[in-house]
Scaffold this motif. Sequence first.
Motif, short mmCIF file in Angstrom:
data_model
loop_
_atom_site.label_atom_id
_atom_site.label_comp_id
_atom_site.label_asym_id
_atom_site.label_seq_id
_atom_site.Cartn_x
_atom_site.Cartn_y
_atom_site.Cartn_z
N ASN A 1 -5.72 -0.17 6.83
CA ASN A 1 -5.33 0.92 6.37
C ASN A 1 -5.20 2.10 7.50
N LYS B 1 2.54 2.40 -3.51
CA LYS B 1 1.72 2.75 -4.38
C LYS B 1 1.38 4.50 -4.42
N ARG C 1 0.90 -1.18 -0.05
CA ARG C 1 -0.16 0.02 -0.07
C ARG C 1 0.82 1.24 0.04
#
Length: 479
Positions: free
Chosen positions: A326, A6, A3
Motif C-alpha cells: 500500500n 476500490k 486497490r
Amino acid sequence: MKRLLKQKENISLEFKKDRNALPANLFETICAMLNREGGDIFLGIDDKGNVKGVEENVVMKLVTDLVNLSNNPQKLDPPFILFPQVHEIDERKVIHIQVPASSQIHKTAKIIYDRSNDGDFKVEQPHRIAEIANRKRNHYTEGIIYPGLRMEDFKQELFIKIRNLIRSNNPAHPWLALDDKQIMEISGLWKKDYLNGQEGFTLASALLLGKDDVIQQIIPHFKIDALVRINNTGRYDDRLYIQTNLIEAYEQLMDFVTRHLPDKFYLEGDQRISLRTTIFREITANLIIHREYTNAAPATFVIYEDRAETENPNNPHGEGPIDPTNFAPFPKNPLIAKFFIQLGRVEELGSGVLTTSRLTKEYAGKGNAEFLEGSTFKTIIPLNFRNTVSSVDTVTDTVNDTVSDTVNDTVKQRLTKIIKELNRQPGLKSKDLAKITGVSEVSIRRDMQRLTLLVEFRGAPKTGGYFLTSYMLSKLDNR
C-alpha cells in the motif's frame, strides 16, 4: 490496480469510461497530473469505478496512439513519453496509464493545466504559472539549467549505447528515428525556465550523458561508494568507487553485484530467472534514480554477511518504512527515471519495490526487504552468506564424488572453482573460465569432459556458455 479501483476519483486518480477512442480531454488530465504529483488514469472504467472495458478490437491502437501522442510536442509540450498497460478485469480490457510527477511544466494545446480534487483546470495567470515553476524548482533539482553545457560536453559513444539498449527493448521506439540533439530535447534533458526565460541542458542531462570531467565540475561531490564488508568489517574486503555518468555507473554496480553476490536457481512458472539480477537491478536503479544529487553525501552500496544495504541522499515524500502492499510511487528525479525506463532498465514506477519484496525470501531464505524513506533513503536486502559458505563444501564433495579418483588434487580444486564461478555467473564461456582459473581454453574444454554430470553447454557454439546442470543445482539447493 485492484486497490486503486476500490477508491473514488481524487487528485491522483481518474476514471474514463470511453470504450472506442481516446477521451477528448485525456491529455488535459495527463498534463495536469504531470504538473502536480502524478497519478493513475484508467480507460474503460466509469466514474463510480465500474468496469465497462475498452473494445478489444481497438485496444492496441489506443495504446499505440497514446505512446505516439505523448511523444509529440504538438500534443504534449514538452513531451513525456508514457507506456500504458493493458489489463483484463472480469474478462474486459482496461488500459492503465501511470503518470509520474514531472520536473517540467507541461502544456497541451498550448495551455497549462493543474490538478485538484475537482479535476483539471487551466492555468493562465502568470503568478499561478510561477507558483508551479517554484514548486518544481524547489523539489526537482534535476531540472536545474546549465546554460554553458554544449553537445560536446556529452560522451558521444553513449548515444550509440542508448540506441542499442532502446532498440533491444522496443524496436519500434519513436526515439530511434531522432538524432542526438533531438533525443536530448524530446526526453526533457533540454528545457526552458518559464520564470526567467532561460534555456539549456539540465543537471539530469549531465548526470546521464556527461563526460566524467564535466560531471565533476558541475557536482564535484558526486560519487557512489560500493563496499564488501564480510571479513574485514572495520574497513572493507573490496571497494568500487564510481564517479561517472549514470548509464555506466549502473553497469559498474551490476558488475560489482555479480562479482560478490551468489545467484540461485529459481523457476518462475516454467522459466528460469536469475534472482540476483532481478532483485539487484531494481535496487541499483533505485539507488541511481531516486538520489538527491545536490546533496553532498555519497550514495553507498554495502554488502555485509547478513544483508546488502544501500543508502542515498533523498528529498523525501513521506517518512518511515514503505509498505509494499500500500504505497504511492513517487519519482524523485522524473527525467532520469523516464530515461531509464526507455532503456529497459526500469519497469513502471513502483514495480521495483513490489518485485524485490516478492523475491527476497526466495533469494535469501529468510527475512523481508526493507525500504525506509527519510532524508536518506535506505534499502536493506537480507543475505545468507553462511549458506553460501556451506555450499562450497557441497561443491567440493560433489566434485570429489563425481570425478575419477585418478584426477589429481590440483585439477579437482580447479574443477571446484569452475563450479563455484558458474554458480555465481551462469553462462560463462571457455575464455572467461580460462582467465579466472589461469589455464588455457584447451584445459577448460578438457575439464568440461570431466564435469558432464555437473556442467552443460547451452546455446550456439559462438554465443552460448556453460551452465550448471539441474543435478548440480539440486545439490546446492538441498545443502
